[in-house]
Design an enzyme around this catalytic site. Sequence first.
Site, PDB file in Angstrom:
ATOM      1  N   CYS A   1       0.798  -1.233   0.000  1.00  0.00           N
ATOM      2  CA  CYS A   1       0.000   0.000   0.000  1.00  0.00           C
ATOM      3  C   CYS A   1       0.827   1.278   0.000  1.00  0.00           C
ATOM      4  O   CYS A   1       0.292   2.350  -0.254  1.00  0.00           O
ATOM      5  CB  CYS A   1      -0.942   0.013   1.195  1.00  0.00           C
ATOM      6  SG  CYS A   1      -2.202  -1.217   1.005  1.00  0.00           S
TER       7      CYS A   1
HETATM    8  N1  CO8 Z   1     -20.516 -10.448   5.977  1.00  0.00           N
HETATM    9  C1  CO8 Z   1     -21.189 -10.488   7.170  1.00  0.00           C
HETATM   10  N2  CO8 Z   1     -20.535 -10.615   8.349  1.00  0.00           N
HETATM   11  C2  CO8 Z   1     -19.178 -10.721   8.308  1.00  0.00           C
HETATM   12  C3  CO8 Z   1     -18.449 -10.704   7.111  1.00  0.00           C
HETATM   13  C4  CO8 Z   1     -19.167 -10.566   5.900  1.00  0.00           C
HETATM   14  N3  CO8 Z   1     -18.568 -10.494   4.697  1.00  0.00           N
HETATM   15  N4  CO8 Z   1     -17.140 -10.810   7.377  1.00  0.00           N
HETATM   16  C5  CO8 Z   1     -17.033 -10.908   8.708  1.00  0.00           C
HETATM   17  N5  CO8 Z   1     -18.276 -10.877   9.281  1.00  0.00           N
HETATM   18  C6  CO8 Z   1     -18.637 -10.962  10.709  1.00  0.00           C
HETATM   19  C7  CO8 Z   1     -17.554 -11.696  11.498  1.00  0.00           C
HETATM   20  O1  CO8 Z   1     -17.767 -13.089  11.467  1.00  0.00           O
HETATM   21  C8  CO8 Z   1     -17.763 -11.122  12.868  1.00  0.00           C
HETATM   22  O2  CO8 Z   1     -18.837 -11.766  13.493  1.00  0.00           O
HETATM   23  P1  CO8 Z   1     -18.793 -12.118  15.057  1.00  0.00           P
HETATM   24  O3  CO8 Z   1     -18.732 -10.782  15.719  1.00  0.00           O
HETATM   25  O4  CO8 Z   1     -20.054 -12.857  15.250  1.00  0.00           O
HETATM   26  O5  CO8 Z   1     -17.533 -12.920  15.246  1.00  0.00           O
HETATM   27  C9  CO8 Z   1     -18.218  -9.683  12.613  1.00  0.00           C
HETATM   28  O6  CO8 Z   1     -18.678  -9.649  11.255  1.00  0.00           O
HETATM   29  C10 CO8 Z   1     -17.117  -8.681  12.774  1.00  0.00           C
HETATM   30  O7  CO8 Z   1     -15.960  -9.133  12.054  1.00  0.00           O
HETATM   31  P2  CO8 Z   1     -14.587  -8.360  12.085  1.00  0.00           P
HETATM   32  O8  CO8 Z   1     -14.227  -8.024  13.498  1.00  0.00           O
HETATM   33  O9  CO8 Z   1     -13.584  -9.099  11.250  1.00  0.00           O
HETATM   34  O10 CO8 Z   1     -15.009  -7.038  11.301  1.00  0.00           O
HETATM   35  P3  CO8 Z   1     -14.343  -5.637  11.343  1.00  0.00           P
HETATM   36  O11 CO8 Z   1     -15.301  -4.685  11.911  1.00  0.00           O
HETATM   37  O12 CO8 Z   1     -12.960  -5.673  11.895  1.00  0.00           O
HETATM   38  O13 CO8 Z   1     -14.206  -5.314   9.789  1.00  0.00           O
HETATM   39  C11 CO8 Z   1     -12.473  -5.206   8.155  1.00  0.00           C
HETATM   40  C12 CO8 Z   1     -13.397  -6.105   8.961  1.00  0.00           C
HETATM   41  C13 CO8 Z   1     -13.332  -4.353   7.238  1.00  0.00           C
HETATM   42  C14 CO8 Z   1     -11.570  -6.083   7.293  1.00  0.00           C
HETATM   43  C15 CO8 Z   1     -11.650  -4.305   9.083  1.00  0.00           C
HETATM   44  O14 CO8 Z   1     -11.052  -5.061  10.092  1.00  0.00           O
HETATM   45  C16 CO8 Z   1     -10.547  -3.539   8.376  1.00  0.00           C
HETATM   46  O15 CO8 Z   1     -10.742  -2.890   7.372  1.00  0.00           O
HETATM   47  N6  CO8 Z   1      -9.366  -3.500   8.975  1.00  0.00           N
HETATM   48  C17 CO8 Z   1      -8.246  -2.742   8.452  1.00  0.00           C
HETATM   49  C18 CO8 Z   1      -7.631  -3.519   7.424  1.00  0.00           C
HETATM   50  C19 CO8 Z   1      -6.671  -2.743   6.606  1.00  0.00           C
HETATM   51  O16 CO8 Z   1      -6.597  -1.567   6.553  1.00  0.00           O
HETATM   52  N7  CO8 Z   1      -5.900  -3.483   5.907  1.00  0.00           N
HETATM   53  C20 CO8 Z   1      -5.009  -2.922   5.017  1.00  0.00           C
HETATM   54  C21 CO8 Z   1      -4.858  -3.924   4.001  1.00  0.00           C
HETATM   55  S1  CO8 Z   1      -4.572  -3.253   2.529  1.00  0.00           S
HETATM   56  C22 CO8 Z   1      -2.927  -3.375   2.151  1.00  0.00           C
HETATM   57  O17 CO8 Z   1      -2.070  -3.266   2.913  1.00  0.00           O
HETATM   58  C23 CO8 Z   1      -2.627  -3.691   0.767  1.00  0.00           C
HETATM   59  C24 CO8 Z   1      -2.061  -5.048   0.655  1.00  0.00           C
HETATM   60  C25 CO8 Z   1      -1.484  -5.235  -0.715  1.00  0.00           C
HETATM   61  C26 CO8 Z   1      -2.536  -5.236  -1.775  1.00  0.00           C
HETATM   62  C27 CO8 Z   1      -3.266  -6.494  -1.853  1.00  0.00           C
HETATM   63  C28 CO8 Z   1      -4.044  -6.597  -3.113  1.00  0.00           C
HETATM   64  C29 CO8 Z   1      -4.914  -7.831  -3.084  1.00  0.00           C
END
Ligand code: CO8
Length: 372
Positions: free
Chosen positions: A155
């Site tokens: 990123c």
């Molecule tokens: N639909 C419905 N429910 C879901 C889903 C879904 N798709 N996915 C998860 N849930 C549920 C989970 O099971 C969980 O349920 P429970 O509470 O019952 O266990 C609940 O939703 C909450 O799950 P999470 O805690 O995982 O959800 P978050 O609120 O944390 O959201 C995110 C998930 C959106 C992924 C969030 O954590 C996030 O954005 N974090 C930051 C990540 C970030 O910035 N990463 C950077 C990566 S990008 C990068 O560096 C580039 C890499 C190189 C490029 C790659 C190209 C491919």
Amino acid sequence: MSIVISGSGLYIPPHSISNDELVAAFNQYVSEFNVENNAAIEAGDIEALKPSSSEFIKKASGIENRYVMSKDGILDTKLMMPVIPQRQDDEVSLQAEMAVAAAKQAMSAANKSAQDIDLIIVACSYTQRAYPAIAIEVQKLLGCEGWAFDMLVACSSATFGIMNASNALLGGTAKTVLVISPEIASPQINYRDRDSHFIFGDVATAVVVEKEETVNAKHAFKILSQKPMTTFSNNIRSNFGHINQCDPDTMFDNDKKFVQQGRKVFKEVLPMVYALIDGELSANGLTAKDLKRLFLHQANINMNTFVARKILGRDPVGDEAPIILNEFANTASAGSIIAFHRHHDDMVTGDKAIICSFGAGYSAGCLVIEHL
Ligand code: CO8
């Protein structure tokens, strides 16, 4: 000598996928999987897959849509990946094609011709091949002389690329530089993974970086300071690489795609980014009040809101901290550049801003810029 960003370009892929379309395909895959594996699920040998939802995606990430280079295969439950036929060696590669489209716009905005460009940096999360460098192919396609190379820092590729451009200008190895970020994220997404199937989109951005003395663009931004930083983390990882083929048992495993511990990333990256931006503002004798705009990495709207609030001491208003991830999703290193590209036309002499990336590595890069 001052270094400036004097033009930007944005290539948008031909297809878009809404959350609803993506979720419908995912949920169809889930029900097919659960029916197919009913006996094993009933016996408790495997867990039933859970459905995804558009509401969750929008609330947890702010993402509503993404653009991709190839759509149908992603939504086909038998494939769940973009289908991108291999091109012949004498054809223009897909990534170079995207890069050239963005580069031409940036060159036009900067009033530069191919003869002016003497360094091309393709800075992105993945290149579609190891060599010849995509940047050298782009150099040939644009008809530029000089030199070109690819660099990968996930990123932070675009911001680190601009810093490399600036260093080349200061070191005298280039006069005008194109930094291009053709991000083809879709092949690296595990579209069968509920936690991450919605996160990324494809795009290409480009910027022209040159010395202040050669600028003849309408909008040009002096780089007041640049600060890269990295600290190792496995919380965002892809094990994809040329050594994969040496272990046929594991070469197609899910760890070869994008994998993250989203919560941990959230918690660990935010303080790092805040400290980086705060430090850069202090180093320049600036406060948040001096900033017209925050062009932040676009991974998650809650992260952007958190960083903007922490820096400004209040909620951002209007397009103070522009969000483009609703339309584009996470486009890796291109995100902050899209925000800059879309939201700098109203800026005038003296207006200051930051461009800040953060993500895998971990890596983060902060540029403090001022409109000439
Ligand atoms: N639909 C419905 N429910 C879901 C889903 C879904 N798709 N996915 C998860 N849930 C549920 C989970 O099971 C969980 O349920 P429970 O509470 O019952 O266990 C609940 O939703 C909450 O799950 P999470 O805690 O995982 O959800 P978050 O609120 O944390 O959201 C995110 C998930 C959106 C992924 C969030 O954590 C996030 O954005 N974090 C930051 C990540 C970030 O910035 N990463 C950077 C990566 S990008 C990068 O560096 C580039 C890499 C190189 C490029 C790659 C190209 C491919």
